[in-house]
Design an enzyme around this catalytic site. Sequence first.
Site, mmCIF file in Angstrom:
data_model
loop_
_atom_site.group_PDB
_atom_site.id
_atom_site.type_symbol
_atom_site.label_atom_id
_atom_site.label_comp_id
_atom_site.label_asym_id
_atom_site.label_seq_id
_atom_site.Cartn_x
_atom_site.Cartn_y
_atom_site.Cartn_z
ATOM 1 N N GLU A 207 50.095 22.938 50.248
ATOM 2 C CA GLU A 207 49.839 22.159 51.596
ATOM 3 C C GLU A 207 48.523 22.649 52.562
ATOM 4 O OE1 GLU A 207 53.269 20.072 53.018
ATOM 5 O OE2 GLU A 207 53.913 21.988 53.027
ATOM 6 N N LYS A 339 60.506 11.522 57.104
ATOM 7 C CA LYS A 339 59.461 11.252 55.873
ATOM 8 C C LYS A 339 59.945 9.902 55.095
ATOM 9 C CE LYS A 339 59.533 16.038 54.026
ATOM 10 N NZ LYS A 339 60.049 16.889 52.977
HETATM 11 C C1 2PG Z 1 59.321 19.884 52.973
HETATM 12 C C2 2PG Z 1 58.013 19.377 52.187
HETATM 13 C C3 2PG Z 1 56.552 19.441 53.333
HETATM 14 P P1 2PG Z 1 57.944 18.621 49.855
HETATM 15 O O1 2PG Z 1 60.003 20.496 52.273
HETATM 16 O O2 2PG Z 1 59.441 19.728 54.099
HETATM 17 O O3 2PG Z 1 56.464 20.681 53.579
HETATM 18 O O4 2PG Z 1 57.840 19.596 51.117
HETATM 19 O O5 2PG Z 1 57.113 17.269 50.228
HETATM 20 O O6 2PG Z 1 57.428 19.254 48.625
HETATM 21 O O7 2PG Z 1 59.546 18.173 50.009
HETATM 22 MG MG MG Z 2 61.272 20.632 54.167
#
Ligand code: 2PG
Ligand code: MG
Length: 440
Positions: A207, A339
Amino acid sequence: MSEAITDVTARELYDGRGQPTLEACVTMESGATGRAMVPSGASTGRHEAVEVRDGGTRLRGQGVRRAVAAVREILAPRLIGHSALLQADVDAILIAADNTPGHAQLGANSLLAVSLAVAHAAAAHRHVPLWRHFADLAGTLPRLPLPMINLFSGGRHAPGGADLQDYLIVPRGATNLEMAIEMAVNVRLAAADLLRTRKRSTLLADEGGFGPRLTRNSIGFLWSVEAIERAGLVAGADVSLALDVAASQLVRDGQYVLRRPPQTLSTEALTTLVESWVECYPLVSVEDPLDEDDWVGWAHLTARLGSRIQVVGDDLFTTHTGRLQQGVRVGAANAVLVKCNQVGTLSETIGFVQLAKQTGYRTIASARSGETEEHWLADLAVGLGVDQIKIGATRTAERTAKYNQLLRIADELPPNSYAGRLAIDRGPTANGHDGGDVRK
Ligand code: 2PG
Ligand code: MG
């Protein structure tokens, strides 16, 4: 009908980790077009919608040609002729075309790419910026979120580093977005100096933050505080800390296994460890402190810490309203990560954010560890008026694309549009807790 969709297509491109990802393109009768690429996680929750990849040997199985075919052959014929302005109808058609739990047949990646491309086209058709279109779809007042910025990474995002996935900084003292991002940039530079002084690697994690080897997880907090101070800022007043434990990744045989230092912990012991961090460091937010299915543990932890800090469910909720309802019932967490690709379509994401707001949970729009160069997440965060945004470090183009877009949007909005410290400090949170002033 000028707003009708006339063409939907897709292609395989690459994300910031160099992994294949999907882009969908939508054309309208009016000539307006829109396109969108989708991100991908590494520490994915068990309850996330399904990302369809090809398998086999090509690109180590990560190709998305099946998803491309799903868009072209299955989704496109169903959408052509429908209005791109009616996002909820479009998304209902996408969901019905898949018709499996978790969008497992066609993939949440196919559905989301198309859903977002439709929104992009509709915004172009209406001659409004994307953030404005999102705000109109959700019926929200646009707002600039408080950023939560990655400084050090561990876990799945920096193998060999700390056990904890994200050490973040929260520039609570900044009175506007520009100042907040400037503080984050200065702290990041100071952290790089600090690592060099200690002869540690400054190579970047997924990231854009640093992923140094740490002998103890607590060093990540100490170095974060030191970097804040080296940048001439006051830890806990100007800049506080946030943490993503991503605890589901640490579970082995029902226990949490940490390596730095080696420890095998029960739910109760990990809760106590998290509480000790809250007491020792200027932490204002902890994400996924426990396993994604441990509702009882989450409820206890929230009762213990939820009045002092923000307790964020990411893998716990996976942007699903049903899981958030369960959280509300048992008193788990007081904030949600948002997300889009955990759930699949724009409308499902909007529904989740609306429920979170109604139930008093704070909202944090989040990027994935595998991001693209697109900035729609910044537009979405502003349009949905979420409290905070988590998009990684102020480094690498797939991250700065979003920070830069937030700064552009800031020029368009009235000065009082910045959520600022109130987005994390005060106000009623879930489960009847008052968020309190979490200043330390
Ligand atoms: C999280 C995300 C972003 P990932 O866990 O919050 O940091 O990670 O996209 O790998 O799930
Ligand atoms: Mg997370």
